[in-house]
Design a protein around this motif. Structure first.
Motif, PDB file in Angstrom:
ATOM      1  N   PRO A 140      13.615  -0.899  -5.059  1.00 43.81           N
ATOM      2  CA  PRO A 140      12.976   0.403  -5.242  1.00 43.81           C
ATOM      3  C   PRO A 140      11.802   0.367  -6.222  1.00 43.81           C
ATOM      4  O   PRO A 140      10.850   1.131  -6.078  1.00 43.81           O
ATOM      5  CB  PRO A 140      14.087   1.310  -5.758  1.00 43.81           C
ATOM      6  CG  PRO A 140      15.345   0.558  -5.664  1.00 43.81           C
ATOM      7  CD  PRO A 140      15.042  -0.862  -5.352  1.00 43.81           C
ATOM      8  N   ALA A 141      11.852  -0.526  -7.209  1.00 45.78           N
ATOM      9  CA  ALA A 141      10.759  -0.620  -8.173  1.00 45.78           C
ATOM     10  C   ALA A 141       9.453  -1.009  -7.490  1.00 45.78           C
ATOM     11  O   ALA A 141       8.378  -0.603  -7.918  1.00 45.78           O
ATOM     12  CB  ALA A 141      11.101  -1.626  -9.271  1.00 45.78           C
ATOM     13  N   GLU A 142       9.530  -1.777  -6.410  1.00 49.46           N
ATOM     14  CA  GLU A 142       8.325  -2.168  -5.679  1.00 49.46           C
ATOM     15  C   GLU A 142       7.625  -0.953  -5.063  1.00 49.46           C
ATOM     16  O   GLU A 142       6.417  -0.949  -4.900  1.00 49.46           O
ATOM     17  CB  GLU A 142       8.665  -3.156  -4.560  1.00 49.46           C
ATOM     18  CG  GLU A 142       9.129  -4.504  -5.040  1.00 49.46           C
ATOM     19  CD  GLU A 142       9.489  -5.413  -3.884  1.00 49.46           C
ATOM     20  OE1 GLU A 142       8.714  -6.347  -3.601  1.00 49.46           O
ATOM     21  OE2 GLU A 142      10.546  -5.170  -3.254  1.00 49.46           O
ATOM     22  N   LEU A 143       8.392   0.069  -4.715  1.00 56.52           N
ATOM     23  CA  LEU A 143       7.839   1.256  -4.062  1.00 56.52           C
ATOM     24  C   LEU A 143       7.358   2.297  -5.065  1.00 56.52           C
ATOM     25  O   LEU A 143       6.716   3.274  -4.684  1.00 56.52           O
ATOM     26  CB  LEU A 143       8.875   1.861  -3.116  1.00 56.52           C
ATOM     27  CG  LEU A 143       9.371   0.897  -2.044  1.00 56.52           C
ATOM     28  CD1 LEU A 143      10.458   1.545  -1.205  1.00 56.52           C
ATOM     29  CD2 LEU A 143       8.230   0.415  -1.167  1.00 56.52           C
ATOM     30  N   ARG A 144       7.693   2.112  -6.349  1.00 60.30           N
ATOM     31  CA  ARG A 144       7.203   2.945  -7.447  1.00 60.30           C
ATOM     32  C   ARG A 144       7.625   4.410  -7.337  1.00 60.30           C
ATOM     33  O   ARG A 144       6.927   5.309  -7.772  1.00 60.30           O
ATOM     34  CB  ARG A 144       5.697   2.803  -7.609  1.00 60.30           C
ATOM     35  CG  ARG A 144       5.261   1.346  -7.764  1.00 60.30           C
ATOM     36  CD  ARG A 144       3.830   1.168  -8.129  1.00 60.30           C
ATOM     37  NE  ARG A 144       3.495   1.705  -9.439  1.00 60.30           N
ATOM     38  CZ  ARG A 144       3.783   1.136 -10.618  1.00 60.30           C
ATOM     39  NH1 ARG A 144       4.457   0.004 -10.652  1.00 60.30           N
ATOM     40  NH2 ARG A 144       3.408   1.708 -11.749  1.00 60.30           N
TER      41      ARG A 144
END
Length: 167
Positions: free
Chosen positions: A84-88
């Protein structure tokens, strides 16, 4: 049953399974267990919080994405899932179709949010996820919301739709 009644019928509540804040523009996303939502500033600790010239000053206090979409996005990229961190996004919610929240207010923990629109991918997705990353997220980017009643949001909190002002 008519369509108006169907739009108010939800099979179950959702649940917050991940919370992320972006302390600095373009900086890494910090995974946290709780966050304070403010009517004036959005999510405290997020780089958009309190900026009058930012999306947080109106429609983008909070970004949400469905946990069920992470494996779908991953499959388009040839992966099992995406972090999820990749999608910000700020909140990952499981068990509730977020697009059904259109034209509603909903409670997450102590805060009340209002759906403001879909959260479309940005061009950073291509650099973050690799070739085709932008298109992998299209249609799966989640939603945006504004804070209408401040309060704490924690991992595990339920997402409950307010129907006619109550649940």
């Amino acid at each position: 049953m008519n369509i108006k009644d169907l739009l108010k019928s939800f099979p179950r509540t959702g649940r917050v399974v991940w919370i992320g804040l972006r302390p600095e523009r373009r900086g890494p996303v910090a995974e946290v267990e709780q966050v304070l939502a403010s009517v004036e500033e959005g999510l405290l600790g997020d780089h958009y919080a309190g900026r009058r010239d930012s999306p947080a000053s109106g429609k983008r206090h909070v970004t949400l994405i469905q946990a069920e979409h992470l494996p779908a996005i991953g499959s388009y990229l040839g992966r099992d899932t995406v972090n999820p961190a990749e999608l910000r996004r700020n909140l990952v919610v499981s068990g509730l179709n977020l697009l059904t929240l259109k034209d509603t207010r909903f409670r997450i923990g102590k805060a009340v949010l209002e759906y403001t629109g879909e959260c479309h991918p940005c061009t950073k997705m291509e650099a973050t996820l690799g070739p085709g990353g932008y298109n992998a997220v299209r249609g799966h980017g989640g939603i945006t919301a504004r804070v209408v009643e401040g309060g704490e949001i924690r991992l595990g909190d339920t997402v409950e739709v307010l129907v006619d002002g109550v649940y």
